[in-house]
Design an enzyme around this catalytic site. Structure first.
Site, PDB file in Angstrom:
ATOM      1  N   LYS A 124       0.848  -1.187   0.000  1.00 34.03           N
ATOM      2  CA  LYS A 124       0.000   0.000   0.000  1.00 34.03           C
ATOM      3  C   LYS A 124       0.883   1.235   0.000  1.00 34.03           C
ATOM      4  O   LYS A 124       1.646   1.476   0.938  1.00 34.03           O
ATOM      5  CB  LYS A 124      -0.907  -0.001   1.228  1.00 34.03           C
ATOM      6  CG  LYS A 124      -1.772   1.243   1.324  1.00 34.03           C
ATOM      7  CD  LYS A 124      -2.800   1.138   2.420  1.00 34.03           C
ATOM      8  CE  LYS A 124      -3.566   2.441   2.546  1.00 34.03           C
ATOM      9  NZ  LYS A 124      -4.536   2.413   3.628  1.00 34.03           N
TER      10      LYS A 124
ATOM     11  N   LYS B  59      -2.106  -1.484  -3.950  1.00 28.90           N
ATOM     12  CA  LYS B  59      -2.973  -0.313  -3.880  1.00 28.90           C
ATOM     13  C   LYS B  59      -2.150   0.950  -3.946  1.00 28.90           C
ATOM     14  O   LYS B  59      -1.153   1.030  -3.215  1.00 28.90           O
ATOM     15  CB  LYS B  59      -3.724  -0.369  -2.549  1.00 28.90           C
ATOM     16  CG  LYS B  59      -4.562   0.836  -2.245  1.00 28.90           C
ATOM     17  CD  LYS B  59      -5.191   0.701  -0.894  1.00 28.90           C
ATOM     18  CE  LYS B  59      -5.964   1.958  -0.611  1.00 28.90           C
ATOM     19  NZ  LYS B  59      -6.469   2.013   0.717  1.00 28.90           N
TER      20      LYS B  59
HETATM   21  C1  PBG Z   1      -7.064   3.500   5.445  1.00 31.53           C
HETATM   22  C2  PBG Z   1      -7.535   3.423   4.042  1.00 31.53           C
HETATM   23  C3  PBG Z   1      -7.393   4.403   3.049  1.00 31.53           C
HETATM   24  C4  PBG Z   1      -8.004   3.892   1.909  1.00 31.53           C
HETATM   25  C5  PBG Z   1      -8.512   2.638   2.223  1.00 31.53           C
HETATM   26  N1  PBG Z   1      -8.197   2.364   3.552  1.00 31.53           N
HETATM   27  C6  PBG Z   1      -6.836   5.750   3.117  1.00 31.53           C
HETATM   28  C7  PBG Z   1      -5.469   6.013   3.584  1.00 31.53           C
HETATM   29  O1  PBG Z   1      -4.636   5.136   3.737  1.00 31.53           O
HETATM   30  O2  PBG Z   1      -5.224   7.197   3.788  1.00 31.53           O
HETATM   31  C8  PBG Z   1      -8.075   4.610   0.596  1.00 31.53           C
HETATM   32  C9  PBG Z   1      -9.021   4.064  -0.404  1.00 31.53           C
HETATM   33  C10 PBG Z   1      -9.298   4.972  -1.549  1.00 31.53           C
HETATM   34  O3  PBG Z   1      -8.641   6.010  -1.757  1.00 31.53           O
HETATM   35  O4  PBG Z   1     -10.222   4.661  -2.285  1.00 31.53           O
HETATM   36  N2  PBG Z   1      -8.020   2.975   6.338  1.00 31.53           N
END
Ligand code: PBG
Length: 308
Positions: free
Chosen positions: A178, A232
């Site tokens: 991520k 991601k």
């Molecule tokens: C954190 C989380 C995020 C997303 C999913 N889970 C945001 C982050 O890490 O700041 C982002 C998903 C998206 O942008 O569609 N719980």
């Protein structure tokens, strides 16, 4: 006849937001067509998605009260726990219920963990919170928990907590690679998150410049017990998806994130791009790169388009 990859509704996972204390769904400004759902409107929406053949949803909660530790995240009567049991009641085993597992939607400072005295997330103290969240989500009916906080050791900690509570059949979808991308902006509108003090997540999410490190992160999560792994965002990281596909034999998910969805909508609104064609091309490319499962806000549009 000679197509190499095809999209099917079974490949799709719809991300959905459920907000505590509202009666009517609230449109999300930067995610056209997406809503913060009430418990009731979430149920209606999931019925609609199931009719389109979409087999799975991932839930994000927006609590009424946020605090320093994000305690609503592990409240057995919290908004996500209640929504999970609603959907389990409605669909039995006919729906794969995934719960995002993190505290950033629940903390008043917006970080994915509890903070230490220096104002930085305390990795190990956070793991204890994630363990409680996992058990309450599984109790409420989650088939899969999806830890998204990028704390080191989170998969191992959650696996142990689930097993110790009799949830050895609940799977873990690890947000393994991520990235600390600029593409999560609209999501933070969707869950009412601002990281205080102009903060960022570069301390725990991955550097966008690194691909080898992504493979390390994925392998570590698998070694800790992840059942499925995720890359991601998706489109800017197709190289990572395709490398993971070539090197690993586990199910790979990709999250086509909020910013990727918002860009297509914004350009289409201006009349600069054709929304449906671009959506199909983007999601199809993620599949072609090697993702088995795609989390996308376009899930419902794609399911409709491929049935036509
Ligand atoms: C954190 C989380 C995020 C997303 C999913 N889970 C945001 C982050 O890490 O700041 C982002 C998903 C998206 O942008 O569609 N719980």
């Amino acid at each position: 006849m000679v197509r190499e990859t095809r999209l099917h509704p079974d490949d799709l996972i719809a991300p959905l937001f459920v907000r505590e204390g509202i009666d009517e769904p609230q449109p999300i400004r930067s995610l056209p067509g997406q809503f913060q759902h009430s418990r009731a409107s979430l149920r209606t929406e999931v019925h609609r998605l199931r009719e389109l053949g979409i087999p799975a949803v991932v839930l994000f909660g927006v609590p009424q009260h946020k605090d320093a530790t994000g305690s609503e995240a592990w409240n057995p009567d919290g908004i996500v726990q209640r929504a999970l049991s609603d959907l389990r009641d409605d669909h039995g085993d006919e729906l794969v219920l995934i719960a995002d597992l993190c505290v950033d939607e629940y903390t008043d400072h917006g970080h994915c963990g509890v903070l230490d005295d220096g104002g930085q997330p305390d990795n190990d103290a956070t793991l204890e919170l994630y363990e409680q969240i996992a058990v309450t989500q599984a109790t409420a009916g989650a088939d899969i928990v999806a830890p998204s906080g990028m704390m080191d050791g989170q998969v191992f900690a959650i696996r142990e907590a689930l097993d110790d509570s009799g949830f050895d059949q609940v799977a873990i979808l690890a947000y393994a690679a991520k990235y600390a991308t600029a593409l999560y902006g609209p999501f933070r509108d969707a869950v009412d998150v601002t990281i205080t003090g102009g903060g960022h997540r570069r301390g725990y999410q991955q550097d966008v410049a690194n691909a080898r490190e992504a493979m390390e992160e994925i392998r570590e999560d698998l070694a800790e017990g992840a059942d499925l792994v995720m890359v991601k965002p998706a489109l800017p990281y197709l190289d990572v998806i395709s490398r993971a596909r070539a090197e690993l034999d586990v199910p790979i998910a990709a999250y086509h994130v909020s910013g990727e969805y918002a860009m297509v909508h914004a350009a289409a609104e201006k009349g600069w791009l054709e929304l449906e064609a671009v959506a199909l091309e983007h999601v199809g490319a993620i599949r072609r790169a090697g993702a088995d499962l795609i989390l996308t806000y376009f899930a419902d549009l794609i399911a409709r388009l491929i049935q036509e």
